[in-house]
Motif scaffolding. Structure first.
Motif, PDB file in Angstrom:
ATOM      1  N   THR A 383       0.833  -1.195   0.000  1.00 33.45           N
ATOM      2  CA  THR A 383       0.000   0.000   0.000  1.00 33.45           C
ATOM      3  C   THR A 383       0.869   1.246   0.000  1.00 33.45           C
ATOM      4  O   THR A 383       1.731   1.416   0.869  1.00 33.45           O
ATOM      5  CB  THR A 383      -0.933   0.030   1.219  1.00 33.45           C
ATOM      6  OG1 THR A 383      -1.817  -1.094   1.164  1.00 33.45           O
ATOM      7  CG2 THR A 383      -1.752   1.312   1.256  1.00 33.45           C
ATOM      8  N   THR A 384       0.638   2.094  -0.981  1.00 31.85           N
ATOM      9  CA  THR A 384       1.340   3.368  -1.096  1.00 31.85           C
ATOM     10  C   THR A 384       0.327   4.482  -0.952  1.00 31.85           C
ATOM     11  O   THR A 384      -0.698   4.494  -1.650  1.00 31.85           O
ATOM     12  CB  THR A 384       2.059   3.488  -2.452  1.00 31.85           C
ATOM     13  OG1 THR A 384       2.966   2.396  -2.598  1.00 31.85           O
ATOM     14  CG2 THR A 384       2.800   4.804  -2.558  1.00 31.85           C
ATOM     15  N   ALA A 385       0.588   5.410  -0.042  1.00 28.02           N
ATOM     16  CA  ALA A 385      -0.331   6.515   0.201  1.00 28.02           C
ATOM     17  C   ALA A 385       0.234   7.801  -0.375  1.00 28.02           C
ATOM     18  O   ALA A 385       1.435   8.073  -0.266  1.00 28.02           O
ATOM     19  CB  ALA A 385      -0.584   6.677   1.700  1.00 28.02           C
ATOM     20  N   LEU A 386      -0.629   8.596  -0.995  1.00 27.75           N
ATOM     21  CA  LEU A 386      -0.259   9.903  -1.525  1.00 27.75           C
ATOM     22  C   LEU A 386      -0.908  10.965  -0.658  1.00 27.75           C
ATOM     23  O   LEU A 386      -2.132  11.004  -0.510  1.00 27.75           O
ATOM     24  CB  LEU A 386      -0.728  10.068  -2.970  1.00 27.75           C
ATOM     25  CG  LEU A 386      -0.305   8.998  -3.978  1.00 27.75           C
ATOM     26  CD1 LEU A 386      -0.831   9.351  -5.368  1.00 27.75           C
ATOM     27  CD2 LEU A 386       1.216   8.852  -4.004  1.00 27.75           C
ATOM     28  N   VAL A 387      -0.096  11.831  -0.088  1.00 27.00           N
ATOM     29  CA  VAL A 387      -0.619  12.912   0.749  1.00 27.00           C
ATOM     30  C   VAL A 387      -0.031  14.229   0.279  1.00 27.00           C
ATOM     31  O   VAL A 387       0.990  14.273  -0.416  1.00 27.00           O
ATOM     32  CB  VAL A 387      -0.301  12.676   2.243  1.00 27.00           C
ATOM     33  CG1 VAL A 387      -0.901  11.368   2.733  1.00 27.00           C
ATOM     34  CG2 VAL A 387       1.208  12.686   2.489  1.00 27.00           C
ATOM     35  N   GLY A 388      -0.667  15.296   0.679  1.00 31.15           N
ATOM     36  CA  GLY A 388      -0.209  16.623   0.297  1.00 31.15           C
ATOM     37  C   GLY A 388      -1.386  17.572   0.241  1.00 31.15           C
ATOM     38  O   GLY A 388      -2.551  17.167   0.303  1.00 31.15           O
ATOM     39  N   ALA A 389      -1.077  18.841   0.124  1.00 28.39           N
ATOM     40  CA  ALA A 389      -2.134  19.844   0.078  1.00 28.39           C
ATOM     41  C   ALA A 389      -2.951  19.709  -1.195  1.00 28.39           C
ATOM     42  O   ALA A 389      -2.532  19.067  -2.163  1.00 28.39           O
ATOM     43  CB  ALA A 389      -1.513  21.239   0.174  1.00 28.39           C
ATOM     44  N   SER A 390      -4.122  20.321  -1.201  1.00 26.06           N
ATOM     45  CA  SER A 390      -4.951  20.334  -2.407  1.00 26.06           C
ATOM     46  C   SER A 390      -4.181  20.988  -3.542  1.00 26.06           C
ATOM     47  O   SER A 390      -3.531  22.018  -3.347  1.00 26.06           O
ATOM     48  CB  SER A 390      -6.257  21.102  -2.149  1.00 26.06           C
ATOM     49  OG  SER A 390      -7.039  20.446  -1.179  1.00 26.06           O
ATOM     50  N   GLY A 391      -4.268  20.390  -4.741  1.00 28.58           N
ATOM     51  CA  GLY A 391      -3.534  20.919  -5.881  1.00 28.58           C
ATOM     52  C   GLY A 391      -2.138  20.381  -6.025  1.00 28.58           C
ATOM     53  O   GLY A 391      -1.389  20.795  -6.917  1.00 28.58           O
ATOM     54  N   ALA A 392      -1.767  19.432  -5.153  1.00 25.16           N
ATOM     55  CA  ALA A 392      -0.417  18.869  -5.230  1.00 25.16           C
ATOM     56  C   ALA A 392      -0.266  17.902  -6.399  1.00 25.16           C
ATOM     57  O   ALA A 392       0.854  17.544  -6.769  1.00 25.16           O
ATOM     58  CB  ALA A 392      -0.069  18.160  -3.922  1.00 25.16           C
ATOM     59  N   LYS A 394      -2.250  14.858  -6.639  1.00 28.20           N
ATOM     60  CA  LYS A 394      -2.526  13.472  -6.235  1.00 28.20           C
ATOM     61  C   LYS A 394      -3.558  12.811  -7.135  1.00 28.20           C
ATOM     62  O   LYS A 394      -3.348  11.709  -7.642  1.00 28.20           O
ATOM     63  CB  LYS A 394      -2.999  13.457  -4.767  1.00 28.20           C
ATOM     64  CG  LYS A 394      -2.053  14.116  -3.786  1.00 28.20           C
ATOM     65  CD  LYS A 394      -2.523  13.998  -2.364  1.00 28.20           C
ATOM     66  CE  LYS A 394      -3.846  14.713  -2.119  1.00 28.20           C
ATOM     67  NZ  LYS A 394      -3.760  16.174  -2.322  1.00 28.20           N
ATOM     68  N   SER A 395      -4.700  13.467  -7.335  1.00 30.33           N
ATOM     69  CA  SER A 395      -5.751  12.882  -8.175  1.00 30.33           C
ATOM     70  C   SER A 395      -5.307  12.745  -9.624  1.00 30.33           C
ATOM     71  O   SER A 395      -5.734  11.828 -10.339  1.00 30.33           O
ATOM     72  CB  SER A 395      -7.022  13.733  -8.099  1.00 30.33           C
ATOM     73  OG  SER A 395      -7.550  13.731  -6.787  1.00 30.33           O
ATOM     74  N   THR A 396      -4.421  13.636 -10.057  1.00 32.08           N
ATOM     75  CA  THR A 396      -3.908  13.564 -11.427  1.00 32.08           C
ATOM     76  C   THR A 396      -3.129  12.270 -11.645  1.00 32.08           C
ATOM     77  O   THR A 396      -3.128  11.717 -12.756  1.00 32.08           O
ATOM     78  CB  THR A 396      -3.024  14.780 -11.733  1.00 32.08           C
ATOM     79  OG1 THR A 396      -3.777  15.968 -11.479  1.00 32.08           O
ATOM     80  CG2 THR A 396      -2.552  14.780 -13.166  1.00 32.08           C
ATOM     81  N   ILE A 512      -4.853  -4.150  -9.004  1.00 35.29           N
ATOM     82  CA  ILE A 512      -4.478  -2.816  -8.518  1.00 35.29           C
ATOM     83  C   ILE A 512      -5.719  -2.126  -7.981  1.00 35.29           C
ATOM     84  O   ILE A 512      -6.778  -2.144  -8.605  1.00 35.29           O
ATOM     85  CB  ILE A 512      -3.840  -1.962  -9.630  1.00 35.29           C
ATOM     86  CG1 ILE A 512      -2.633  -2.679 -10.233  1.00 35.29           C
ATOM     87  CG2 ILE A 512      -3.418  -0.599  -9.092  1.00 35.29           C
ATOM     88  CD1 ILE A 512      -2.035  -1.973 -11.428  1.00 35.29           C
ATOM     89  N   LEU A 513      -5.559  -1.493  -6.823  1.00 31.61           N
ATOM     90  CA  LEU A 513      -6.664  -0.804  -6.169  1.00 31.61           C
ATOM     91  C   LEU A 513      -6.300   0.662  -5.981  1.00 31.61           C
ATOM     92  O   LEU A 513      -5.230   0.994  -5.480  1.00 31.61           O
ATOM     93  CB  LEU A 513      -6.942  -1.453  -4.804  1.00 31.61           C
ATOM     94  CG  LEU A 513      -8.010  -0.811  -3.925  1.00 31.61           C
ATOM     95  CD1 LEU A 513      -9.372  -0.865  -4.606  1.00 31.61           C
ATOM     96  CD2 LEU A 513      -8.063  -1.505  -2.560  1.00 31.61           C
ATOM     97  N   LEU A 514      -7.203   1.535  -6.410  1.00 33.79           N
ATOM     98  CA  LEU A 514      -7.022   2.981  -6.240  1.00 33.79           C
ATOM     99  C   LEU A 514      -8.106   3.475  -5.293  1.00 33.79           C
ATOM    100  O   LEU A 514      -9.305   3.335  -5.563  1.00 33.79           O
ATOM    101  CB  LEU A 514      -7.134   3.706  -7.585  1.00 33.79           C
ATOM    102  CG  LEU A 514      -6.183   3.247  -8.694  1.00 33.79           C
ATOM    103  CD1 LEU A 514      -6.425   4.058  -9.960  1.00 33.79           C
ATOM    104  CD2 LEU A 514      -4.725   3.367  -8.260  1.00 33.79           C
ATOM    105  N   LEU A 515      -7.687   4.083  -4.185  1.00 35.89           N
ATOM    106  CA  LEU A 515      -8.621   4.615  -3.189  1.00 35.89           C
ATOM    107  C   LEU A 515      -8.452   6.121  -3.133  1.00 35.89           C
ATOM    108  O   LEU A 515      -7.385   6.624  -2.771  1.00 35.89           O
ATOM    109  CB  LEU A 515      -8.351   4.002  -1.804  1.00 35.89           C
ATOM    110  CG  LEU A 515      -8.374   2.475  -1.712  1.00 35.89           C
ATOM    111  CD1 LEU A 515      -8.037   2.014  -0.296  1.00 35.89           C
ATOM    112  CD2 LEU A 515      -9.732   1.942  -2.134  1.00 35.89           C
ATOM    113  N   ASP A 516      -9.509   6.838  -3.485  1.00 30.74           N
ATOM    114  CA  ASP A 516      -9.442   8.296  -3.541  1.00 30.74           C
ATOM    115  C   ASP A 516     -10.368   8.893  -2.487  1.00 30.74           C
ATOM    116  O   ASP A 516     -11.578   8.972  -2.677  1.00 30.74           O
ATOM    117  CB  ASP A 516      -9.855   8.779  -4.940  1.00 30.74           C
ATOM    118  CG  ASP A 516      -9.660  10.277  -5.118  1.00 30.74           C
ATOM    119  OD1 ASP A 516      -9.219  10.940  -4.155  1.00 30.74           O
ATOM    120  OD2 ASP A 516      -9.948  10.782  -6.207  1.00 30.74           O
TER     121      ASP A 516
END
Length: 633
Positions: A383-392, A394-396, A512-516
């Motif tokens: 599991t790899t987590a992507l964190v950061g402020a909005s506009g960083a 991540k969703s892209t 592969i699992l993507l959790l948004d």
């Protein structure tokens, strides 16, 4: 039109756009030709109905000369039966041609709508950003309906009315060609005015279609945002905007109707001039005994009946302009091609549970840089987590992995395969996505989980329901799995909708699992249940998680910190806290700690140094925290 041009930009270029002949060729080639047999049958009925008009005009001569003037009793019988036969044949032919035309029109409209929907669903995100739902609904529903309503009238004009006109003019010529020329003396005067009227009608019809699309968009936004509308007391504001658009549409529709009616109106003026001439010249010849009353009545009936199909054919010009304005837009949408397509020579997707690697990935929208040289690794089965402020960005990352958008530069590899080398179907079959907004349809709960699949056994479905905790709330639903979920899943709570989305992902069983933000909108109790289901779902899969709530990713194998489209830090939860960077600041903000979380750092160091030693008691951990804060000041 460019692939992502807005509807308004394209429509402004339409006055000199697709010509009528090209539109008709397209409709025939793609939709009508397959129904050629029914079209032929319809034209046979129309020809028969049109011919009966001429036969009726011919019967006027014996009716007046032989029956009314000569008083022939024998002629009375056969003329009466002949007229009865004409009307009977006309009735049967009328029913037959209307039924055939309805069949053609309905099938054509259905095929056009289905093809448009298929094409729209293949378009990429840029297309949908420039084509709001209201415009697309207007094209698929209203514009196609307009064409559907016009086609039967156009075909009737080409068949029944044109044949009627030719037959009736033939009857008139057979009586007296001079009278016929006099009756048609005003026809040349129609050409120039009708051309001007047609241009006017087409322009107004386009304007009406645009206004209709804007009204549809306004309704879509109001109905989907009804809660914010109510909370912000925007009812009057939205109502006034809708009323303003409605007034513009009313004005445009009235002008379109007036223009369409002008052409048959001109025909009526021509008819009046023609009848005046015929009465003047023909009446003198009858008085002088050069023509019989029967001949005059046959001619008069033929010309009188001829002007009606002539009016309808004249009205066809206005009808065609209205239809063409919609057809141009429909064809534009029909011809639009997606920019994101499968490669010509695809390679097979990776097997097993693949890892993910993004190397020097760049993506910009216009002048806005979203990803600026992103390097990212997600190890297989972890599991790899992507964190950061909005506009960083991540969703892209999710959009790039699933090829909802392609980067301008860089490589995206799934396992050892370039993502762009696989077909879109093979690529997306590798992923299951659970997002904050679970997309549910106004169907039963069962259908929302199966999504059309028929290969799922009851035992397999029951296992999925239990693992996703859907079975926990099934007894509360009146009809269990067959209960309707309502529009957008409105009959279910947020936590229940998320569990349905998890059940879908379990059923897909992808590597592969993507959790948004899958739990960000849930209360604590629902989050606990959903989080447990997500942990079951993630086992044995390569999982990438986007989360603003850091408590949901602290157990991730790797946490990747993003800022302005780049990776600025990565590690485990404890490692990132110990380094005191962006992650530590985000953690401090969320958990309301001071500074770079001195007690968190102390506890993280203690955890590493005391590995394998007896665990500290709660009072001991509290004392260490207070000492750490004391020394930090």
């Amino acid at each position: 039109m460019s692939d992502h041009a807005s509807p308004q930009e394209h429509d402004s270029a339409l006055p000199s756009g697709t010509r009528s002949r090209e539109l008709i060729t397209w409709i025939w080639r793609d939709f009508l030709r397959r129904h050629w047999a029914v079209i032929f049958l319809a034209f046979c009925f129309m020809a028969l109905e049109g011919a009966m008009q001429g036969a009726l005009a011919l019967m006027m001569r014996p009716m007046f000369d032989d029956v009314f003037v000569a008083g022939d009793q024998g002629a009375l019988i056969w003329v009466g039966f002949a007229v009865l036969g004409i009307f009977t044949v006309r009735a049967v032919a009328g029913v037959g041609q209307k039924t055939a035309l309805s069949y053609i029109a309905q099938h054509t409209a259905a095929d056009m709508r289905c093809n448009l929907l298929d094409g729209i669903m293949t378009q990429d995100g840029g297309f949908h950003q420039s084509h709001p739902p209201g415009f697309l609904i207007q094209r698929v529903q209203t514009d196609v309906t307009t064409v559907n309503n016009v086609w039967p009238k156009l075909m009737t004009g080409l068949g029944r009315d044109l044949i009627s006109l030719v037959v009736l003019i033939g009857v008139a010529l057979s009586v007296d060609w001079k009278w016929t020329l006099v009756a048609m003396i005003g026809a040349p005067l129609l050409i120039a005015p009708s051309q001007l009227v047609q241009r006017f009608v087409r322009a107004r019809a386009r304007e009406a279609r645009d206004l209709g699309a804007r009204l549809a968009t306004r309704l879509d936004e109001v109905f989907h945002g009804i809660i914010p509308v109510k909370l912000n007391r925007l009812e009057a504001y939205q109502s006034n905007r809708y009323k303003s658009l409605s007034r513009d549409l009313i004005r445009t529709e009235v002008r379109t109707t007036a223009g369409s009616a002008a052409i048959p109106g001109l025909v009526d003026v021509m008819a009046g001039v023609g009848f005046f001439g015929v009465l003047y010249f023909g009446g003198r010849e009858i008085i002088e005994g050069q023509k019989t009353v029967g001949e005059f009545m046959s001619f008069f009936t033929a010309i009188g009946l001829a002007f009606e199909p002539l009016r309808r054919i004249g009205a066809m010009a206005g009808l065609w302009q209205v239809a063409a304005s919609g057809l141009e837009r429909v064809k534009d949408l029909y011809d639009a091609r997606p920019t994101l397509v499968s490669p010509a020579n695809p390679v097979p997707p990776p097997s097993g549970v693949p890892g993910i690697a993004l190397s020097d990935v760049h993506l910009s929208y216009g002048d806005t840089t979203v990803l600026g040289g992103l390097d990212l690794m997600a190890e297989p089965g972890k599991t790899t987590a992507l964190v950061g402020a909005s506009g960083a960005g991540k969703s892209t990352v999710f959009n790039i992995l699933t090829r909802l958008v392609d980067p301008q530069k860089g490589k995206v590899r799934i396992g050892n395969v370039d993502a762009s080398a696989m077909t879109l179907g093979d690529l997306r079959d590798l992923f299951s996505v659970v997002s904050q907004d679970a997309a549910l349809f106004d169907e039963s709960l069962r259908e929302n989980i199966l999504l059309g699949r028929t290969d799922v056994s009851d035992a397999q479905l029951d296992k999925v329901l239990k693992a996703a905790h859907v079975s926990d709330f099934l007894p509360k639903l009146a009809h269990g799995l067959d209960s309707p979920v309502g529009p957008r899943g409105s009959n279910l709570s947020g936590g229940q909708r998320q569990r349905v989305a998890i059940a879908r992902a379990l059923l897909r069983d992808t590597p592969i699992l993507l959790l948004d933000e899958a739990t960000s909108a849930l209360d604590a109790e629902s989050e606990s249940v959903v989080q447990e289901a997500l942990e079951k779902l993630a086992k044995g899969r390569t999982t990438i998680v986007i989360a603003h709530r850091l408590s949901t990713v602290r157990d991730a194998d790797r946490i990747v910190v993003m800022d302005r489209g780049r990776v600025v830090d990565q590690g485990t939860h404890d490692e990132l806290l110990a380094r005191g960077g962006i992650y530590a600041r985000l953690h401090a903000l969320q958990f309301k700690t001071d500074g770079p979380t001195a007690d968190s750092v102390a506890q993280a160091k203690l955890a590493r140094s005391s590995a394998g030693k007896p665990a500290l008691t709660s009072p001991q951990r509290g004392l260490i925290g207070r000492l750490a804060r004391l020394f930090s000041h």
